[in-house]
Each structure stands twice: as C-alpha cells, then as structure tokens.
Motif scaffolding. Sequence first.
Motif, PDB file in Angstrom:
ATOM      1  N   VAL A  43       0.861  -1.186   0.000  1.00  0.00           N
ATOM      2  CA  VAL A  43       0.000   0.000   0.000  1.00  0.00           C
ATOM      3  C   VAL A  43       0.895   1.234   0.000  1.00  0.00           C
ATOM      4  O   VAL A  43       1.913   1.273   0.702  1.00  0.00           O
ATOM      5  CB  VAL A  43      -0.916   0.021   1.242  1.00  0.00           C
ATOM      6  N   ARG A  44       0.519   2.215  -0.793  1.00  0.00           N
ATOM      7  CA  ARG A  44       1.315   3.444  -0.870  1.00  0.00           C
ATOM      8  C   ARG A  44       0.450   4.678  -0.633  1.00  0.00           C
ATOM      9  O   ARG A  44      -0.677   4.763  -1.117  1.00  0.00           O
ATOM     10  CB  ARG A  44       2.005   3.563  -2.228  1.00  0.00           C
ATOM     11  N   MET A  75      -3.411   0.729  -3.725  1.00  0.00           N
ATOM     12  CA  MET A  75      -3.050  -0.652  -3.412  1.00  0.00           C
ATOM     13  C   MET A  75      -3.224  -1.529  -4.646  1.00  0.00           C
ATOM     14  O   MET A  75      -4.077  -1.241  -5.494  1.00  0.00           O
ATOM     15  CB  MET A  75      -3.910  -1.173  -2.254  1.00  0.00           C
ATOM     16  N   GLU A  76      -2.400  -2.579  -4.732  1.00  0.00           N
ATOM     17  CA  GLU A  76      -2.453  -3.484  -5.883  1.00  0.00           C
ATOM     18  C   GLU A  76      -3.440  -4.621  -5.640  1.00  0.00           C
ATOM     19  O   GLU A  76      -3.156  -5.778  -5.946  1.00  0.00           O
ATOM     20  CB  GLU A  76      -1.047  -4.008  -6.191  1.00  0.00           C
ATOM     21  N   ASP A 157       5.455   3.989   0.718  1.00  0.00           N
ATOM     22  CA  ASP A 157       4.693   2.857   1.228  1.00  0.00           C
ATOM     23  C   ASP A 157       4.485   3.013   2.734  1.00  0.00           C
ATOM     24  O   ASP A 157       5.067   3.883   3.391  1.00  0.00           O
ATOM     25  CB  ASP A 157       5.360   1.527   0.878  1.00  0.00           C
ATOM     26  N   LEU A 158       3.623   2.157   3.281  1.00  0.00           N
ATOM     27  CA  LEU A 158       3.248   2.292   4.686  1.00  0.00           C
ATOM     28  C   LEU A 158       4.421   2.045   5.622  1.00  0.00           C
ATOM     29  O   LEU A 158       4.457   2.573   6.739  1.00  0.00           O
ATOM     30  CB  LEU A 158       2.104   1.332   5.010  1.00  0.00           C
ATOM     31  N   LEU A 172      11.956   6.662   2.049  1.00  0.00           N
ATOM     32  CA  LEU A 172      12.068   6.244   0.664  1.00  0.00           C
ATOM     33  C   LEU A 172      10.804   6.671  -0.081  1.00  0.00           C
ATOM     34  O   LEU A 172       9.693   6.326   0.311  1.00  0.00           O
ATOM     35  CB  LEU A 172      12.247   4.730   0.585  1.00  0.00           C
ATOM     36  N   VAL A 173      11.001   7.428  -1.172  1.00  0.00           N
ATOM     37  CA  VAL A 173       9.884   7.954  -1.951  1.00  0.00           C
ATOM     38  C   VAL A 173       9.939   7.368  -3.349  1.00  0.00           C
ATOM     39  O   VAL A 173      11.006   7.323  -3.981  1.00  0.00           O
ATOM     40  CB  VAL A 173       9.941   9.493  -2.024  1.00  0.00           C
ATOM     41  N   HIS A 174       8.813   6.889  -3.844  1.00  0.00           N
ATOM     42  CA  HIS A 174       8.695   6.382  -5.205  1.00  0.00           C
ATOM     43  C   HIS A 174       8.062   7.492  -6.047  1.00  0.00           C
ATOM     44  O   HIS A 174       7.087   8.121  -5.628  1.00  0.00           O
ATOM     45  CB  HIS A 174       7.818   5.133  -5.234  1.00  0.00           C
TER      46      HIS A 174
END
Length: 446
Positions: A43-44, A75-76, A157-158, A172-174
């Motif tokens: 989850v992001r 979420m995927e 992400d969480l 950490l950032v996407h």
Amino acid sequence: MAQPATVSTRVGIPNTPAARNIRVQLGRVLPLLKEIGLSPTAVRLVGGLPRALLTARDTGYRVPRHEGLDVDLVMEFDAVTAGMRLQEIHGGALTAHRQFANATWHPPKHLSAPPVDLISARSESYPQPGQLPEWVSGSFADDCHRRDFTVNTLALDLEAAADLCAGASQCLVHHHPLALEDLEQGIIRVLHAGSFVDDPTRLFRAVRYEQRLGFRISGQTMDLFRSAVAGNCPATVSGTRIRHEVELAFLESHVTAVLNRLAHLGLLVEMGLTGSRAEEGREACGRMSEVDDSRIGMGWLLLLGTAEVEPSTAGQALSLPPRMQARAKAFRLLLQDPALSNGALSDLALARRLGSVSRDSLVLRSLQVYFPHLHIRINQLMARAADPRPRLDGRDLIQLGYTPGRTLGRVLEELQVLRLAGKLRSIEDERAWVRAHGPEMQAATE
C-alpha cells in the motif's frame, strides 16, 4: 516529454508545520490500517499528502473544507474490499465507487482520524478525448503513469510512513524521474503530450496547483496547455464536470488569483464568464470567507452576475440548477443599480431595492461581498427580515376593513419595506401606520 518510468529515492523530510501535522495525522491512521492486515509494502500513500510532506516552502495554502489532510492510499488489490474491512473492524461510514474499484472511509469521530481514500492501482486509457477513462487493474508503476502532473506522482509505502511517524528524518519515496526536481524548482509538468486532450479538466487543475503552491507551469506544458485551449478541448467535457472544476477554484485560498489566471489563459471565455465587469466579480470572490459553507453558491452569483452573457445562458451550459440561475439573474439586476455602488441610499431606499430578496441570504451575503460598504446595513436588514415577532398579514388587514385585491397587496408590500428599513418595530406600529396611511393608498389604487 517526461518519461513514464518510476524511480525510488531516499529523501530528507523538511521540518515544516505541514510535515509535523502530517506525522500526527498519519499516526492516527496507520494503526487502524495495520489491524486489517494490509502489508506495509503493498500500500502506498499518494496525492497531496506526500507532496505537502516534501515541500519546504510555505505557500500560505490552507484547506478550509476539512479539519485535516485527506489520506490517499493506492493498493495493488481491490480497494473496496479493504474499505469494507476497515468499516467492519472500526465502524464509521464507507462510500464505495465500484465502477472504479475505489472507496472512501470516514472513521468514527472518536478515532479523531482523517478520511481515507482507498484506490485500486490501475492503468487507464481514453476512448475519446474528454470522456471518462477506461481502466484495468495494474501495478504501482501503471498508477503513477495515469496521474496528471509529475509532482503528484510522489508516493511512499506504509513502511516508510511508519518510520516517518516514529521520527525518521528521511524516507524512501517512489516517483516519476522528474518529480523531485520539479517539486524543488516549483514546476507543474504533465506526464505526456496528450494529457490535456485526454482529460481537459487537467487544464483547470494545472492552474489551481500553480496558484495554490506558488509554482509555474513549465514551458513545454504551457505550449500544450495553449494548444488545448485553442483547440477548444474543454468542449469535449460535460458542463457538469467543468462546473465542478470551477467550484473547486472557489474553495481555494487564493481564489482570485486562480480565477484571474483561468481568465487570462482563456478558460472562462467559452463559458461567457468574462466581460467588462467580470474582473470585479473575480476580485469579490477573494473577499469570501474561507469558513463560509456557501462559498460555491456565492462564487457563482459573483461570476454570473458580472459576466458578459445572461446568467441563464452560462448556467444552462454548466448545468447549474434553475434556482441558482434565477438567483444570479436577481443578483445581476441589483449590481446594475448605480445607487447601490455609492452607499448614499437611505435605509428606506435600500429596503425598497432589497425587499424582494430579503429572505434569500445567499443573494444578500453575495451583495455584502461585492459591496463591502453595505455589509453592516445588509446585516441589519437580514436581522429584521428574520425577526420572529408577530406581524400583520392579509387576514389582519381584512379584519381592519380591507378586501382582497390590489390595495391589500400594496399595503402588505409597503409594510414589508418599512419593517426592513427599521421604521416599524412592532405589530402596534404596523396597525397605527395602516390606520394612518391605508386610506390614501386605497384612494390611489382606485
């Protein structure tokens, strides 16, 4: 044009009021999510929250519509199922949008947590310009690529969010490869050349973000913007969706700057919301209170009342309710009265002009915004209009010897005006006035 690939970067978190507020809000939400078994890496957090978290500058932006920031989660897997699980365990209310596999969970008040938007990761395509997209389930990378601007692709992400709440100074950032650079330089950039053609509502969003954040639209994106406006791309979108975009502008802290920019870039022309007095209407929108629940209605009266086209013409194109169109017409007529501008009206003359709208608080409050010099006097008029004390009505006049007809109607209208002007303060005053002036009104009517 920017590349669609995503990258991950460890970045420092600025110690800003916004970042501190986000840590608090996330600290209330994350334990709730953990209880339903969501994997920390599946989850992001996306949207405005990561952008606000990483923005070092103070833009002066406030969110008057909510007590706190919304939490957007991608979420995927099926987001509606996750929302149902949250509601099952914690209570609250769930609004499911099954056609998009999205949901919004409103936690119960005792949890003091902000709303959570749950979004299924997807890939989108547009069958025709301006139409709602078709979608299929996808990955986080797919979901990044469907977003409007690079600075809105930031996600964490969480697990990273939990570290953040625990006091970590980095996370950490996407993101899209250009997102952090654009955020630092204050740039609004679309992800691909067809972005504004696919979804012309992004034209409005680009302006809102630009003015809200103190950013600038990049040169190449501005070329695409102007091309989309010149090609009348907004015409491919329904009036209802365009109306919604303008209404979001009314809720901005810098509403006048947003509206002026929309006008300058040609987005208000096709709606007829321009003209010699239109700038006055836009400036008046900036005087609306940010805590006023009627900002959207007031904004429409101010724009339609000063536009070059009749309110019904613009209102119908934007699918505004008939009641709002009628109010805008009444408001427009009042703005055209030169006596309201100079403020030299007596209380009686003001009451005569505003008597027909004396119970329409939206029209009267919009007049207060447009004519600040009348603010106190209109407040007094509204208080008199709402006075619950007994007043003479048609039955009372019949008992005093009047018969139903024109004279009775004129006497009632005059009583209303005199009440609004503060000339008659009790039912006894009204009876005395009717006895003294009723005969002459009756004689004038015959």
